[in-house]
Design a protein around this motif. Structure first.
Motif, PDB file in Angstrom:
ATOM      1  N   ARG A  29      34.359  29.971  12.101  1.00  0.00           N
ATOM      2  CA  ARG A  29      33.162  30.737  12.465  1.00  0.00           C
ATOM      3  C   ARG A  29      33.416  31.858  13.463  1.00  0.00           C
ATOM      4  N   LEU A  30      34.449  31.724  14.303  1.00  0.00           N
ATOM      5  CA  LEU A  30      34.675  32.688  15.381  1.00  0.00           C
ATOM      6  C   LEU A  30      35.984  33.447  15.178  1.00  0.00           C
ATOM      7  N   PRO A  31      35.984  34.749  15.465  1.00  0.00           N
ATOM      8  CA  PRO A  31      37.238  35.509  15.363  1.00  0.00           C
ATOM      9  C   PRO A  31      38.148  35.212  16.551  1.00  0.00           C
ATOM     10  N   ALA A  32      39.396  35.648  16.434  1.00  0.00           N
ATOM     11  CA  ALA A  32      40.346  35.482  17.531  1.00  0.00           C
ATOM     12  C   ALA A  32      39.885  36.322  18.718  1.00  0.00           C
ATOM     13  N   ARG A  33      40.150  35.818  19.939  1.00  0.00           N
ATOM     14  CA  ARG A  33      39.699  36.500  21.138  1.00  0.00           C
ATOM     15  C   ARG A  33      40.756  36.359  22.230  1.00  0.00           C
ATOM     16  N   ALA A  34      40.886  37.384  23.050  1.00  0.00           N
ATOM     17  CA  ALA A  34      41.792  37.342  24.196  1.00  0.00           C
ATOM     18  C   ALA A  34      41.077  37.929  25.402  1.00  0.00           C
ATOM     19  N   ILE A  35      41.420  37.423  26.577  1.00  0.00           N
ATOM     20  CA  ILE A  35      40.844  37.912  27.826  1.00  0.00           C
ATOM     21  C   ILE A  35      41.970  38.492  28.660  1.00  0.00           C
ATOM     22  N   PHE A  36      41.797  39.752  29.090  1.00  0.00           N
ATOM     23  CA  PHE A  36      42.791  40.451  29.893  1.00  0.00           C
ATOM     24  C   PHE A  36      42.190  40.833  31.235  1.00  0.00           C
ATOM     25  N   ARG A  37      43.051  40.887  32.253  1.00  0.00           N
ATOM     26  CA  ARG A  37      42.668  41.454  33.544  1.00  0.00           C
ATOM     27  C   ARG A  37      43.260  42.850  33.583  1.00  0.00           C
ATOM     28  N   VAL A  38      42.399  43.852  33.736  1.00  0.00           N
ATOM     29  CA  VAL A  38      42.836  45.246  33.693  1.00  0.00           C
ATOM     30  C   VAL A  38      42.381  45.958  34.958  1.00  0.00           C
ATOM     31  N   GLU A  39      42.867  47.174  35.131  1.00  0.00           N
ATOM     32  CA  GLU A  39      42.459  47.981  36.278  1.00  0.00           C
ATOM     33  C   GLU A  39      41.043  48.498  36.066  1.00  0.00           C
ATOM     34  N   PRO A  40      40.258  48.639  37.137  1.00  0.00           N
ATOM     35  CA  PRO A  40      38.861  49.054  36.991  1.00  0.00           C
ATOM     36  C   PRO A  40      38.675  50.422  36.350  1.00  0.00           C
ATOM     37  N   ARG A  41      39.668  51.300  36.426  1.00  0.00           N
ATOM     38  CA  ARG A  41      39.508  52.639  35.860  1.00  0.00           C
ATOM     39  C   ARG A  41      39.717  52.690  34.355  1.00  0.00           C
ATOM     40  N   MET A  42      40.192  51.614  33.732  1.00  0.00           N
ATOM     41  CA  MET A  42      40.380  51.604  32.276  1.00  0.00           C
ATOM     42  C   MET A  42      39.033  51.475  31.576  1.00  0.00           C
ATOM     43  N   ASN A  66      33.050  44.084  35.340  1.00  0.00           N
ATOM     44  CA  ASN A  66      33.636  44.494  36.616  1.00  0.00           C
ATOM     45  C   ASN A  66      33.426  43.411  37.665  1.00  0.00           C
ATOM     46  N   PHE A  67      34.464  43.160  38.465  1.00  0.00           N
ATOM     47  CA  PHE A  67      34.409  42.177  39.537  1.00  0.00           C
ATOM     48  C   PHE A  67      34.772  42.849  40.851  1.00  0.00           C
ATOM     49  N   ASP A  68      34.016  42.555  41.907  1.00  0.00           N
ATOM     50  CA  ASP A  68      34.368  43.014  43.238  1.00  0.00           C
ATOM     51  C   ASP A  68      35.394  42.056  43.826  1.00  0.00           C
ATOM     52  N   GLY A  69      36.338  42.610  44.581  1.00  0.00           N
ATOM     53  CA  GLY A  69      37.333  41.768  45.226  1.00  0.00           C
ATOM     54  C   GLY A  69      36.686  40.897  46.294  1.00  0.00           C
ATOM     55  N   ALA A  70      37.231  39.719  46.474  1.00  0.00           N
ATOM     56  CA  ALA A  70      36.686  38.785  47.470  1.00  0.00           C
ATOM     57  C   ALA A  70      36.883  39.339  48.874  1.00  0.00           C
ATOM     58  N   VAL A  80      38.079  39.981  65.502  1.00  0.00           N
ATOM     59  CA  VAL A  80      37.866  39.505  64.133  1.00  0.00           C
ATOM     60  C   VAL A  80      38.197  40.655  63.192  1.00  0.00           C
ATOM     61  N   ALA A  81      39.067  40.406  62.230  1.00  0.00           N
ATOM     62  CA  ALA A  81      39.459  41.429  61.265  1.00  0.00           C
ATOM     63  C   ALA A  81      38.841  41.095  59.907  1.00  0.00           C
ATOM     64  N   TYR A  82      38.379  42.104  59.227  1.00  0.00           N
ATOM     65  CA  TYR A  82      37.804  41.942  57.898  1.00  0.00           C
ATOM     66  C   TYR A  82      38.717  42.606  56.883  1.00  0.00           C
ATOM     67  N   THR A  83      38.936  41.955  55.772  1.00  0.00           N
ATOM     68  CA  THR A  83      39.760  42.509  54.705  1.00  0.00           C
ATOM     69  C   THR A  83      39.107  42.216  53.355  1.00  0.00           C
ATOM     70  N   LYS A  84      39.585  42.867  52.337  1.00  0.00           N
ATOM     71  CA  LYS A  84      39.003  42.711  51.002  1.00  0.00           C
ATOM     72  C   LYS A  84      40.111  42.781  49.972  1.00  0.00           C
ATOM     73  N   TYR A  85      40.072  41.884  48.984  1.00  0.00           N
ATOM     74  CA  TYR A  85      41.031  41.929  47.891  1.00  0.00           C
ATOM     75  C   TYR A  85      40.643  43.055  46.931  1.00  0.00           C
ATOM     76  N   ASN A  86      41.582  43.454  46.086  1.00  0.00           N
ATOM     77  CA  ASN A  86      41.344  44.558  45.154  1.00  0.00           C
ATOM     78  C   ASN A  86      40.283  44.202  44.113  1.00  0.00           C
ATOM     79  N   ASP A  87      39.483  45.204  43.735  1.00  0.00           N
ATOM     80  CA  ASP A  87      38.544  45.047  42.644  1.00  0.00           C
ATOM     81  C   ASP A  87      39.327  44.987  41.327  1.00  0.00           C
ATOM     82  N   PHE A  88      38.737  44.338  40.314  1.00  0.00           N
ATOM     83  CA  PHE A  88      39.390  44.291  39.017  1.00  0.00           C
ATOM     84  C   PHE A  88      38.347  44.245  37.919  1.00  0.00           C
TER      85      PHE A  88
END
Length: 113
Positions: A29-42, A66-70, A80-88
């Motif tokens: 019933r379902l086609p093949a599927r893949a999940i990739f993590r790519v750069e936000p500008r793609m 689109n996901f915001d970095g944690a 206290v220092a604040y940092t953020k991981y990269n968006d993806f």
């Protein structure tokens, strides 16, 4: 992105990375599927062209999320220092019905069969 001159023709050579997170073979019933993590500008079109031209895969549809970095707070003795991981961006790629097996059944965090 970069362009490479090959015997008078211009050929697009991507400089963006795609990381395979998981893939699933086609079922009745379902086609093949893949999940990739790519750069936000793609874009969806770039992801589709990348997989079709370089790997020769019959891509039917591409969905992206689109996901915001944690954000993280580091507490020191004096400040206290604040940092953020990269968006993806996560790309859900649905393949044509002609592709039945992707070759691997892979999920992140599990062993290959």
């Amino acid at each position: 992105m970069s362009w490479f001159r090959n015997r008078g023709n211009l050929m697009w050579m991507p400089t963006m990375t795609m990381t395979l997170l998981s893939c699933r073979d086609a079922t009745a019933r379902l086609p093949a599927r893949a999940i990739f993590r790519v750069e936000p500008r793609m874009t969806k079109h770039e992801i589709k062209e990348y997989l079709m031209k370089i790997y020769g895969l019959p891509v039917k549809k591409v969905n992206t999320v689109n996901f915001d970095g944690a954000r993280k707070r580091i507490v020191g003795k004096r400040f206290v220092a604040y940092t953020k991981y990269n968006d993806f961006k996560r790309a859900y790629v649905h393949f044509d019905s002609s592709l039945r097996k992707l070759g691997v059944n892979f999920r992140k965090g599990t062993m290959w069969d």
